[in-house]
Design an enzyme around this catalytic site. Structure first.
Site, PDB file in Angstrom:
ATOM      1  N   HIS A 195     -89.648 -59.265  51.284  1.00  0.00           N
ATOM      2  CA  HIS A 195     -88.773 -59.965  52.232  1.00  0.00           C
ATOM      3  C   HIS A 195     -88.581 -61.435  51.829  1.00  0.00           C
ATOM      4  CE1 HIS A 195     -89.380 -56.270  54.401  1.00  0.00           C
ATOM      5  NE2 HIS A 195     -90.678 -56.493  54.366  1.00  0.00           N
ATOM      6  N   GLU A 202     -94.552 -61.409  58.030  1.00  0.00           N
ATOM      7  CA  GLU A 202     -94.849 -60.699  56.791  1.00  0.00           C
ATOM      8  C   GLU A 202     -94.358 -61.480  55.586  1.00  0.00           C
ATOM      9  OE1 GLU A 202     -93.918 -56.414  54.586  1.00  0.00           O
ATOM     10  OE2 GLU A 202     -93.006 -56.878  56.536  1.00  0.00           O
ATOM     11  N   HIS A 243     -96.688 -56.278  50.523  1.00  0.00           N
ATOM     12  CA  HIS A 243     -96.200 -56.104  51.887  1.00  0.00           C
ATOM     13  C   HIS A 243     -97.366 -56.025  52.862  1.00  0.00           C
ATOM     14  CE1 HIS A 243     -91.932 -55.260  50.939  1.00  0.00           C
ATOM     15  NE2 HIS A 243     -92.425 -54.775  49.808  1.00  0.00           N
ATOM     16  N   GLU A 271     -99.257 -52.050  50.824  1.00  0.00           N
ATOM     17  CA  GLU A 271     -99.269 -52.467  52.223  1.00  0.00           C
ATOM     18  C   GLU A 271    -100.702 -52.908  52.502  1.00  0.00           C
ATOM     19  OE1 GLU A 271     -96.765 -52.623  54.209  1.00  0.00           O
ATOM     20  OE2 GLU A 271     -95.253 -51.141  53.610  1.00  0.00           O
TER      21      GLU A 271
END
Length: 317
Positions: A107, A144, A199, A281
């Site tokens: 992101h 995040e 992430h 993650e």
């Protein structure tokens, strides 16, 4: 990251591939046992969920972020126990000299201001998906996008000390994006020896732990992952094993059947890669216990070291 948007749709139900899971589980058993012991000691809440199907959609408005020391944006000044090298910092001599690693911080902190741009559909081989999303955040507003940049800076420092040349897909230095197809292209054009996309998840509370996402074998449109499936699995297994050992975190209790490994074919960043690549993650931002780790500078340093040691192990063979 939340399983919503371009690379974040819920994994489709699938029959378990018992042989593959057995191999993956065997590779992780020694480290995972230690991770679970430490995990239980911290008071795991249990409560396995439904593979991220009830994930929270990220907000399209900027969250309120507290101004603690751990929440300072990563930059050239030291934070906690890590020093963030500048993008132009030369690689040192070391065992990874000549190796290229691309770090993909998931992101972009400014995506929420560019919804039209990030909602544009791009072709990922198997289908069309949005360019990018805003990502998720903790219940207290730690984003995040901020987490991924901080861990990326720490990871870069560690890898450069080993002699690797490290490149980012973005460093908070652009107004939005890049799109998932461009993120893959950056690694491809760099002829990277390894690419890791960082992430943090946005699943339900009680769903805890990390997982590493591996590319499935895909040959559709511009996607052809056949040549990278095996080396990417090797990279992912090594990262998962070292992540357990260094952070004390347990493999996810809601995806991966306890192995910490998940294979997917719906992620453009993996489908379009021509070099070994995985996603990690690091935990679930919506669970208070995982969030307490993700917002800790000391734990983020451990996360970076766990990822780094897995990459070093993969590149040294």
């Amino acid at each position: 990251m939340s399983y919503v948007g371009p690379d974040f749709d819920p994994p489709q139900p699938r029959r378990p591939h018992r042989r593959a899971l057995t191999v993956a589980a065997a590779a992780l058993v020694p480290g995972a046992v230690l991770g679970w012991v430490l995990y239980e000691a911290m008071g795991d809440s249990g409560g396995a969920g439904g593979a991220g199907n009830a994930a929270v959609r990220p907000s399209q408005t900027p969250p309120t972020i507290s101004a603690t020391n751990d929440d300072k944006p990563p930059g050239p000044t030291p934070t906690d126990d890590a020093t963030a090298d500048s993008t132009s910092a030369p690689a040192a001599s070391g065992p990874l000299k000549g190796k290229v690693v691309v770090i993909d911080p998931g992101h972009n902190p400014n995506n929420f201001q560019h919804t039209a741009e990030i909602n544009r559909k791009v072709n990922i081989g198997t289908n069309w998906k949005e360019c990018d999303t805003t990502g998720t955040s903790t219940n207290d507003g730690y984003t995040e996008a901020k987490f991924t940049l901080d861990v990326a800076h720490r990871l870069r420092t560690l890898l450069q000390k080993q002699g690797a040349t490290v490149k980012f897909t973005q460093d908070g230095d652009r107004s939005w994006g890049p799109c998932v197809d461009e993120r893959a292209e950056i690694g491809n054009k760099a002829h990277a020896d390894a690419v890791v996309s960082i992430h943090a998840d946005g699943a339900d509370t009680g769903q805890r732990g990390f997982h590493v996402i591996l590319p499935a074998k895909v040959s559709e449109g511009a996607a052809n992952t056949g040549p990278i499936v095996t080396p990417s699995r090797d990279l992912g297994e090594r990262i998962a094993g070292s992540f357990v050992r260094v952070t004390g975190s347990a493999p996810s209790n809601y995806v991966g059947d306890g192995t910490g490994l998940v294979t997917r074919k719906d992620l453009g960043g993996l489908n379009l890669s021509t070099v070994p690549k995985v996603f990690i993650e690091c935990g679930n931002m919506r669970d208070t216990k995982d969030a307490a780790q993700l917002t800790s500078g000391a734990w983020r340093q451990k996360a970076a070291r766990g990822i780094s040691e897995g990459i070093v192990s993969f590149l040294r063979g």
